[in-house]
Design a protein around this motif. Structure first.
Motif, mmCIF file in Angstrom:
data_model
loop_
_atom_site.group_PDB
_atom_site.id
_atom_site.type_symbol
_atom_site.label_atom_id
_atom_site.label_comp_id
_atom_site.label_asym_id
_atom_site.label_seq_id
_atom_site.Cartn_x
_atom_site.Cartn_y
_atom_site.Cartn_z
ATOM 1 N N HIS A 79 63.436 151.870 16.048
ATOM 2 C CA HIS A 79 62.637 153.086 15.835
ATOM 3 C C HIS A 79 63.353 154.024 14.850
ATOM 4 O O HIS A 79 62.755 154.525 13.901
ATOM 5 N N HIS A 113 62.567 155.390 10.921
ATOM 6 C CA HIS A 113 62.612 156.772 10.422
ATOM 7 C C HIS A 113 63.462 156.855 9.153
ATOM 8 O O HIS A 113 63.086 157.487 8.175
ATOM 9 N N GLU A 171 56.193 159.720 14.068
ATOM 10 C CA GLU A 171 56.537 159.080 15.344
ATOM 11 C C GLU A 171 55.673 157.849 15.599
ATOM 12 O O GLU A 171 56.154 156.823 16.102
HETATM 13 ZN ZN ZN Z 1 61.166 159.173 16.405
#
Ligand code: ZN
Length: 359
Positions: A228, A232, A251
Motif C-alpha cells: 500500500h 503511494h 487511498e
Molecule cells: Zn494510504
C-alpha cells in the motif's frame, strides 16, 4: 511457449478482471444493509461550525487526559435529548462539552432584494400578507453536547470495518517490495507500534522520503501495508503535478494496488481491502463510491503490473488470482475498533478533525 508479450497481456487481463471484481464487491458493500444503517445513523448528526469543532476537540482531549473517555478523538457528538432519541443515555458523572448554539430570529420583508426592508418578527408575530420570512442567526447561547463514548444504550450502527490480515507473508515479498521502496529513493523503517505513526498501520512521508510500517501486526498485514505504501510512493508524491491526488482517491488507489500485489501471491486481502476502499471512496464528494473505484482502474492496474514485473517472487500462475472469486465477499465485522477503521487512514500526516463524524 508464451512470449513475454503474451504473458504480459494475459496478466493485464487478469488484473483488469480483478479490478472489476473489487468494484463489484465495493458496490455490494455500499448497497448493503449495514452500510445503509450506518449512513442513516450518521445523517442524524449535523455538521457544526469550525469554532464548535475546536471547542469539542479541546474538551474531549481534556476528558481523555483525565481518563473520562477511552479514545483521544471525538466521533459522534450530540445533545442530551438527541442521545435519548437515539436510544442512548448520557452516563452519570460525564459532564458535557460546552459549545455555542446559534440563536435564530425570524425576519420578514415585502421586498427581499432590499436589505434595508427586513425587520425582525416578534414572538408569535405573523408576517403581513405578501411578506417573505427567513430565519437569521441573531446570537449564540451556550449548549452542551456529549461524545458517544460518554453514553450507553442501543448499539451504534457502523459500516463494516477493515479486518487486519493474519498469518505469514508470501516468501520474499517483503524484501522485493522493500527493494523497490529503496529504489524509489525512500528509506524504509519498521516501527514498534501505531502510536508512532498517528495510529496508522503504515505511513509514507513524502518530505522526509520515508516509509514506516508498524511491526505489531502479523507478517501478512505488514507486507500488505508495505505494498500500500509503495503504491503511494509511486503514485501520490504531492510535489509532482502528475501524481498529486485527492486524498480519498489516493487511498482507494493505494489499497487497490495492495490487493492486486497480494492476490498475485495467493493472499486474500479482501477482508481489509473492501471496507477500506469503500470507506475512502465514500469520502469523495460528488460521486458514487463505485464510480470512484471504477475510475481508478487503469492507474491501479499499471502500477500493480509495474511492481509485479520487478518482483522475482513466486507468483500465482495465470488464471487463479484468489481473493475475489467468491460470489459475495463479505468482510468480517470486527467487534473491536482496530487501529485501522474506515474513518482512519492507513497513513496520515496529521490528525484531521474533518474525518471525525458528527462534528
Ligand atoms: Zn494510504
Amino acid at each position: 511457449m508464451a512470449t513475454r508479450e503474451e504473458s504480459r497481456q494475459k496478466r493485464e487481463e487478469k488484473l483488469d478482471e480483478l479490478h472489476e471484481k473489487l468494484t463489484g464487491a465495493v458496490e455490494q458493500l455500499v448497497t448493503g444493509e449495514d452500510w445503509a444503517d450506518a449512513l442513516r445513523f450518521s445523517a442524524r448528526f449535523r455538521s457544526r461550525s469550525f469554532n464548535n469543532v475546536l471547542l469539542i476537540w479541546e474538551q474531549h482531549q481534556a476528558a481523555f487526559e483525565q481518563g473520562r473517555v477511552p479514545e483521544p478523538f471525538p466521533t459522534y457528538v450530540a445533545g442530551y435529548k438527541q442521545w435519548q432519541q437515539l436510544g442512548r443515555q448520557v452516563e452519570k458523572g460525564q459532564p458535557g462539552y460546552q459549545i455555542l448554539a446559534p440563536v435564530t430570529g425570524r425576519f420578514a420583508s415585502a421586498n427581499p432584494s432590499d436589505p434595508a426592508s427586513w425587520y425582525r418578527l416578534g414572538r408569535g408575530e405573523k408576517p403581513k400578507p405578501g411578506e417573505v420570512v427567513r430565519p437569521r442567526i441573531v446570537g449564540v447561547r451556550p449548549a452542551y453536547v456529549w461524545d458517544v463514548s460518554q453514553t450507553a444504550g442501543e448499539p451504534i450502527p457502523e459500516p463494516p470495518s477493515p479486518t487486519l490480515l493474519e498469518g505469514e507473508a508470501p516468501n520474499g515479498l517483503w524484501d522485493g517490495l522493500a527493494q523497490q521502496t529503496h529504489a524509489a529513493g525512500y528509506e524504509l523503517m519498521r516501527v514498534p507500534h501505531e502510536g508512532m505513526i498517528h495510529g496508522a498501520n503504515g505511513l509514507t512521508d513524502f518530505q522526509a522520503k520515508t516509509v514506516a510500517v508498524r511491526e505489531n501486526m502479523d507478517p501478512a498485514a505488514q507486507v500488505k501495508t508495505l505494498a500500500h505504501e509503495l503504491a503511494h510512493v509511486l503514485m501520490h508524491d504531492p510535489d509532482r503535478e502528475d501524481t498529486r491526488q485527492h486524498r480519498g482517491i489516493g487511498e482507494v488507489e493505494a489499497e487497490s494496488v495492495a490487493l492486486m500485489i497480494g492476490a498475485a501471491h495467493g493472499m486474500d486481502t479482501t477482508g481489509y481491502t473492501i471496507p477500506y476502499v469503500a470507506g475512502w471512496a465514500a469520502n469523495v464528494d460528488g460521486k458514487e463510491p463505485v464510480e470512484i473505484v471504477k475510475a481508478t482502474g487503469e492507474r491501479v492496474r499499471k502500477t500493480a503490473a509495474g511492481i509485479l514485473d520487478q518482483l522475482d517472487t513466486a507468483q500465482v500462475p495465470d488464471g487463479t488470482l484468489p481473493g475475489l472469486d467468491r460470489d459475495a465477499p463479505r468482510p468480517a465485522r470486527s467487534k473491536e475498533r482496530t487501529a485501522a477503521t474506515v474513518a482512519e487512514p492507513e497513513h496520515s500526516r496529521a490528525p484531521e478533525p474533518a474525518t471525525a463524524r458528527g462534528l
